[in-house]
Scaffold this active site. Structure first.
Site, mmCIF file in Angstrom:
data_model
loop_
_atom_site.group_PDB
_atom_site.id
_atom_site.type_symbol
_atom_site.label_atom_id
_atom_site.label_comp_id
_atom_site.label_asym_id
_atom_site.label_seq_id
_atom_site.Cartn_x
_atom_site.Cartn_y
_atom_site.Cartn_z
ATOM 1 N N GLU A 47 0.842 -1.195 0.000
ATOM 2 C CA GLU A 47 0.000 0.000 0.000
ATOM 3 C C GLU A 47 0.877 1.246 0.000
ATOM 4 O O GLU A 47 1.869 1.320 0.715
ATOM 5 C CB GLU A 47 -0.901 -0.008 1.239
ATOM 6 C CG GLU A 47 -1.909 1.105 1.265
ATOM 7 C CD GLU A 47 -2.881 1.001 2.432
ATOM 8 O OE1 GLU A 47 -3.631 1.971 2.634
ATOM 9 O OE2 GLU A 47 -2.887 -0.024 3.133
ATOM 10 N N ASP A 119 -5.891 -6.526 9.633
ATOM 11 C CA ASP A 119 -4.603 -6.276 8.969
ATOM 12 C C ASP A 119 -4.293 -7.338 7.923
ATOM 13 O O ASP A 119 -3.770 -7.037 6.851
ATOM 14 C CB ASP A 119 -3.464 -6.208 9.998
ATOM 15 C CG ASP A 119 -3.534 -4.959 10.862
ATOM 16 O OD1 ASP A 119 -4.112 -3.955 10.413
ATOM 17 O OD2 ASP A 119 -3.010 -4.994 11.990
#
EC number: 3.1.21.10
Length: 153
Positions: A47, A119
């Protein structure tokens, strides 16, 4: 990927001690290196940094990302980066999706027996976004080369 479809191999989270930042960054590097050794991926996706409200947190996140990227580069992997909006768009269909929507779609797309931890779902969503992006680029390249009579194949 098996037969053109994503296949779940595993997921988890790298947890660091509460020690000094350099030690924690090494733990991130070592954890990512271990995952690369264990699963032998051909590519690495992560990301992109986003601006958080807390500048100190954003800086630490950027340093952790750097440790992960260095582990990938040291392993000879090409690195691709995606924005949070791109990831959510690819997995959920809307760039404004919340974490629970991402978790639900990751579970559905990978046919997982349970909902992954937030996560882990984010990491799997990044992988799915990368897969989707790569497949789209391959399809587009095929159309472009076919459109010119195949001269550039």
């Amino acid at each position: 990927m098996v037969g053109g479809k994503a296949e779940y191999l595993g997921s988890g989270c790298i947890r660091t001690d509460l020690g000094e930042l350099p030690s924690r960054l090494k733990q991130v590097y070592d954890g990512v290196s271990e995952i690369i050794t264990q699963f032998a991926p051909a590519e690495f996706a992560i990301e992109r940094v986003f601006m958080a409200r807390n500048a100190d947190s954003a800086l630490k996140l950027g340093q952790a990302r750097g440790s992960a990227i260095v582990a990938a580069v040291n392993a000879g992997l090409p690195v691709s980066e995606y924005s949070p909006t791109q990831i959510k768009q690819a997995v959920v269909g809307t760039g404004g999706a919340d974490k629970s929507q991402v978790q639900h779609m990751v579970k559905h797309l990978l046919k997982l027996p349970g909902t992954p931890q937030a996560d882990a779902a984010d990491a799997l969503a990044i992988a799915l976004c990368h897969l989707h992006t790569r497949q789209s680029l391959i399809r587009m390249a095929g159309r472009v080369s076919g459109a010119v009579g195949g001269r550039f194949r």
